[in-house]
Design a protein around this motif. Structure first.
Motif, PDB file in Angstrom:
ATOM      1  N   MET A  51       2.883  -2.361 -12.939  1.00  0.00           N
ATOM      2  CA  MET A  51       2.766  -1.728 -11.635  1.00  0.00           C
ATOM      3  C   MET A  51       3.911  -2.200 -10.751  1.00  0.00           C
ATOM      4  O   MET A  51       4.198  -3.394 -10.682  1.00  0.00           O
ATOM      5  N   GLN A  52       4.582  -1.253 -10.100  1.00  0.00           N
ATOM      6  CA  GLN A  52       5.668  -1.597  -9.182  1.00  0.00           C
ATOM      7  C   GLN A  52       5.048  -1.989  -7.838  1.00  0.00           C
ATOM      8  O   GLN A  52       4.922  -1.181  -6.927  1.00  0.00           O
ATOM      9  N   LEU A  53       4.665  -3.260  -7.748  1.00  0.00           N
ATOM     10  CA  LEU A  53       3.885  -3.690  -6.600  1.00  0.00           C
ATOM     11  C   LEU A  53       4.633  -3.564  -5.285  1.00  0.00           C
ATOM     12  O   LEU A  53       4.040  -3.215  -4.265  1.00  0.00           O
ATOM     13  N   GLN A  54       5.923  -3.859  -5.289  1.00  0.00           N
ATOM     14  CA  GLN A  54       6.646  -3.769  -4.025  1.00  0.00           C
ATOM     15  C   GLN A  54       6.650  -2.343  -3.497  1.00  0.00           C
ATOM     16  O   GLN A  54       6.523  -2.125  -2.290  1.00  0.00           O
ATOM     17  N   GLU A  55       6.757  -1.372  -4.392  1.00  0.00           N
ATOM     18  CA  GLU A  55       6.673   0.019  -3.960  1.00  0.00           C
ATOM     19  C   GLU A  55       5.297   0.316  -3.369  1.00  0.00           C
ATOM     20  O   GLU A  55       5.175   1.039  -2.364  1.00  0.00           O
ATOM     21  N   GLU A  56       4.257  -0.240  -3.984  1.00  0.00           N
ATOM     22  CA  GLU A  56       2.906  -0.045  -3.464  1.00  0.00           C
ATOM     23  C   GLU A  56       2.770  -0.646  -2.073  1.00  0.00           C
ATOM     24  O   GLU A  56       2.231  -0.029  -1.150  1.00  0.00           O
ATOM     25  N   PHE A  57       3.251  -1.865  -1.919  1.00  0.00           N
ATOM     26  CA  PHE A  57       3.147  -2.529  -0.625  1.00  0.00           C
ATOM     27  C   PHE A  57       3.973  -1.809   0.436  1.00  0.00           C
ATOM     28  O   PHE A  57       3.561  -1.693   1.593  1.00  0.00           O
ATOM     29  N   ASP A  58       5.135  -1.322   0.046  1.00  0.00           N
ATOM     30  CA  ASP A  58       5.988  -0.604   1.002  1.00  0.00           C
ATOM     31  C   ASP A  58       5.299   0.656   1.526  1.00  0.00           C
ATOM     32  O   ASP A  58       5.494   1.038   2.687  1.00  0.00           O
ATOM     33  N   ARG A  59       4.510   1.307   0.692  1.00  0.00           N
ATOM     34  CA  ARG A  59       3.770   2.498   1.135  1.00  0.00           C
ATOM     35  C   ARG A  59       2.883   2.159   2.322  1.00  0.00           C
ATOM     36  O   ARG A  59       2.829   2.890   3.313  1.00  0.00           O
ATOM     37  N   LEU A  60       2.161   1.052   2.200  1.00  0.00           N
ATOM     38  CA  LEU A  60       1.257   0.661   3.280  1.00  0.00           C
ATOM     39  C   LEU A  60       2.037   0.141   4.480  1.00  0.00           C
ATOM     40  O   LEU A  60       1.685   0.452   5.631  1.00  0.00           O
ATOM     41  N   THR A  61       3.083  -0.608   4.243  1.00  0.00           N
ATOM     42  CA  THR A  61       3.867  -1.166   5.351  1.00  0.00           C
ATOM     43  C   THR A  61       4.402  -0.080   6.265  1.00  0.00           C
ATOM     44  O   THR A  61       4.343  -0.200   7.496  1.00  0.00           O
ATOM     45  N   ARG A  62       4.909   0.993   5.688  1.00  0.00           N
ATOM     46  CA  ARG A  62       5.467   2.077   6.508  1.00  0.00           C
ATOM     47  C   ARG A  62       4.401   2.674   7.424  1.00  0.00           C
ATOM     48  O   ARG A  62       4.696   3.056   8.564  1.00  0.00           O
ATOM     49  N   ILE A  63       3.180   2.752   6.949  1.00  0.00           N
ATOM     50  CA  ILE A  63       2.084   3.274   7.771  1.00  0.00           C
ATOM     51  C   ILE A  63       1.774   2.313   8.908  1.00  0.00           C
ATOM     52  O   ILE A  63       1.647   2.712  10.067  1.00  0.00           O
TER      53      ILE A  63
END
Length: 215
Positions: A51-63
């Motif tokens: 799982m590309q975790l940083q991409e996952e976290f970035d999704r939430l961060t932008r929100i």
């Protein structure tokens, strides 16, 4: 793009990122992230990419960066299985938002031990009430009073649309059925439960970067 709707005077903002924002409570709500799912499969010997975790976290961060947020509510199935390293990376991610509260309404996949959960900067509850008219839970409450809006996850709702020729599109969606509001799964590896018997439901499909009322 977002879609704003009203339920009995309560404003709900539907985001194309498969997230709900409730302005009156400065609350972001998301469901069924299933972090650790691919790591679990890899531990079991299945050949799947990490799982590309940083991409996952970035999704939430932008929100969180573009909205006025005081708390984030995970409507269950935050983590897919027992502990793996992805849980530790998630905890490190949360440390950068010390000014926000993070709350988990436990779901059927939230099987991490109480000891592990208590080490996290998370408030873990069975349900969460916002005022006296909103209840947040993983699954719908039975026989909930009609004047209370029950916001839930669990079902991973989707809609199937027939295009020209034999084109078929399967899209995640939000569902409002009476006083139950169902969120799409925030996770990318969850599948969809296609809503076939729509009845009096209102469906809001996520199409690209927008949310569109379908019924």
């Amino acid at each position: 793009m977002t879609k704003q709707i009203e339920w009995e005077g309560i404003s709900l903002v539907l985001l194309a990122e498969k997230v709900l924002y409730i302005p009156a409570y400065h609350t972001v709500v998301l469901s069924d992230w299933h972090l650790g799912k691919l790591g679990h499969f890899r531990q079991e010997g299945f050949f799947v990419p990490p799982m590309q975790l940083q991409e996952e976290f970035d999704r939430l961060t932008r929100i969180l960066q573009r909205l006025q947020v005081q708390q984030v509510v995970f409507l269950g199935d935050l983590f897919h299985s027992t502990w793996n390293r992805e849980w530790d990376e998630f905890l490190m991610y949360l440390q950068q938002f010390k000014e926000m509260a993070f709350i988990l309404t436990k779901g059927n996949h939230d099987i991490l031990s109480e000891a592990v959960l208590h080490q996290a900067p998370l408030q873990v509850v069975d349900y969460l009430a916002l005022g006296d008219r909103i209840i947040l839970s993983h699954e719908p409450w039975p026989d909930i009073p009609a004047h209370i809006l029950n916001i839930v996850g669990h079902l991973h709702p989707g809609i199937q649309i027939q295009g020209r020729g034999r084109q078929v599109f399967r899209l995640p969606c939000f569902v409002l059925q009476d006083n139950v509001f169902i969120l799409p799964a925030f996770g990318r590896w969850t599948g969809l439960q296609i809503q076939k018997d729509r009845g009096a439901s209102r469906l809001f499909a996520i199409v690209g970067n927008g949310v569109i009322a379908m019924f």
